[in-house]
Design a protein around this motif. Structure first.
Motif, mmCIF file in Angstrom:
data_model
loop_
_atom_site.group_PDB
_atom_site.id
_atom_site.type_symbol
_atom_site.label_atom_id
_atom_site.label_comp_id
_atom_site.label_asym_id
_atom_site.label_seq_id
_atom_site.Cartn_x
_atom_site.Cartn_y
_atom_site.Cartn_z
ATOM 1 N N UNK A 88 -12.694 0.607 1.664
ATOM 2 C CA UNK A 88 -11.976 -0.479 2.340
ATOM 3 C C UNK A 88 -10.778 -0.948 1.538
ATOM 4 N N UNK A 89 -10.950 -1.094 0.239
ATOM 5 C CA UNK A 89 -9.842 -1.535 -0.625
ATOM 6 C C UNK A 89 -8.712 -0.515 -0.592
ATOM 7 N N UNK A 90 -9.077 0.747 -0.728
ATOM 8 C CA UNK A 90 -8.044 1.794 -0.706
ATOM 9 C C UNK A 90 -7.324 1.839 0.635
ATOM 10 N N UNK A 91 -8.076 1.594 1.714
ATOM 11 C CA UNK A 91 -7.427 1.593 3.038
ATOM 12 C C UNK A 91 -6.421 0.446 3.141
ATOM 13 N N UNK A 92 -6.782 -0.717 2.622
ATOM 14 C CA UNK A 92 -5.860 -1.863 2.639
ATOM 15 C C UNK A 92 -4.629 -1.558 1.801
ATOM 16 N N UNK A 93 -4.841 -0.973 0.626
ATOM 17 C CA UNK A 93 -3.702 -0.633 -0.239
ATOM 18 C C UNK A 93 -2.807 0.410 0.438
ATOM 19 N N UNK A 94 -3.436 1.389 1.102
ATOM 20 C CA UNK A 94 -2.651 2.406 1.809
ATOM 21 C C UNK A 94 -1.873 1.784 2.969
ATOM 22 N N UNK A 95 -2.506 0.855 3.675
ATOM 23 C CA UNK A 95 -1.847 0.187 4.785
ATOM 24 C C UNK A 95 -0.654 -0.626 4.278
ATOM 25 N N UNK A 96 -0.848 -1.289 3.166
ATOM 26 C CA UNK A 96 0.233 -2.095 2.584
ATOM 27 C C UNK A 96 1.393 -1.201 2.175
ATOM 28 N N UNK A 97 1.079 -0.037 1.630
ATOM 29 C CA UNK A 97 2.145 0.876 1.203
ATOM 30 C C UNK A 97 2.867 1.463 2.404
ATOM 31 N N UNK A 98 2.150 1.633 3.511
ATOM 32 C CA UNK A 98 2.759 2.213 4.696
ATOM 33 C C UNK A 98 3.682 1.226 5.411
ATOM 34 N N UNK A 99 3.460 -0.067 5.249
ATOM 35 C CA UNK A 99 4.298 -1.082 5.896
ATOM 36 C C UNK A 99 5.651 -1.128 5.223
ATOM 37 N N UNK A 100 6.591 -0.701 5.917
ATOM 38 C CA UNK A 100 8.006 -0.740 5.533
ATOM 39 C C UNK A 100 8.249 -0.765 4.023
ATOM 40 N N UNK A 101 7.492 0.113 3.334
ATOM 41 C CA UNK A 101 7.772 0.294 1.917
ATOM 42 C C UNK A 101 7.268 -0.825 1.038
ATOM 43 N N UNK A 102 6.512 -1.785 1.585
ATOM 44 C CA UNK A 102 5.999 -2.860 0.747
ATOM 45 C C UNK A 102 4.742 -2.387 0.004
ATOM 46 N N UNK A 103 4.493 -3.029 -1.101
ATOM 47 C CA UNK A 103 3.241 -2.776 -1.825
ATOM 48 C C UNK A 103 2.285 -3.899 -1.499
#
Length: 198
Positions: A88-103
């Motif tokens: 779940x944590x990795x999915x959230x981090x991946x989702x954050x990275x996928x959003x318009x280049x944000x971390x």
């Protein structure tokens, strides 16, 4: 006229009136047979206590093993939860990275969510470590109880053989069989003492 045999009628009358007089007196048992009886009774007491202790120990060992198994199951569940929180944590981090280049650091709600997952992972990891140690301790206790049970089981077997040999020696009036009985009885009593001290 032929001579008639002389029969001692007094002796014959005594035998008729006392039917047991013609039978030989029963052979009196040697004094050591009483010692055989007493020693056999003492061995029986040790055997009875040992049998009770052996039964109690095997029950305790089984209970510890069941608790260890339950603890290992809880450990596995904790490890699975930890794995799910990591995913779940990795999915959230991946989702954050996928959003318009944000971390994740750039998105407060995603960062909070990732930190929540991280704290859950840490919590489950700590819980799993404690459960692992507890399960190992329970398994060791179970093995120790089973070892003590085996000592008492051997003790009971030795004493039962000693008791049987004691009975044989009393019936046959063979003293050497009783001596062997006492040797086996002594070994059984030593196992009895070692079982309680161990």
């Amino acid at each position: 006229m032929p001579e008639e045999p002389e029969i001692e009628t007094n002796d014959l009358q005594e035998r008729v009136h006392d039917p047991h007089a013609s039978h030989a007196e029963p052979e009196e048992a040697p004094g050591w047979v009483r010692t055989v009886s007493l020693s056999t009774a003492i061995l029986a007491v040790f055997a009875a206590v040992g049998a009770l202790q052996a039964g109690s120990l095997v029950n305790e060992a089984m209970m510890r093993q069941i608790k260890a198994s339950d603890t290992w199951n809880e450990y596995q569940a904790s490890r699975q939860k930890s794995h799910m929180y990591t995913i779940g944590r990795n999915a959230v981090l991946d989702l954050a990275a996928a959003r318009s280049g944000q971390t994740a650091a750039g998105s407060p709600s995603l960062e909070k969510r990732a930190n929540d997952y991280k704290s859950q992972v840490d919590k489950e990891e700590g819980k799993a470590k404690d459960l692992s140690e507890k399960a190992k301790k329970l398994e060791e206790e179970s093995e120790h109880k089973m070892h003590k049970h085996e000592l008492f089981a051997y003790e009971v077997a030795m004493l039962q053989v000693a008791i049987a040999l004691g009975a044989v020696s009393a019936l046959t009036k063979v003293k050497s069989v009783w001596v062997l009985s006492m040797v086996l009885g002594a070994v059984g009593i030593v196992l009895f003492v070692v079982g309680f001290l161990n």
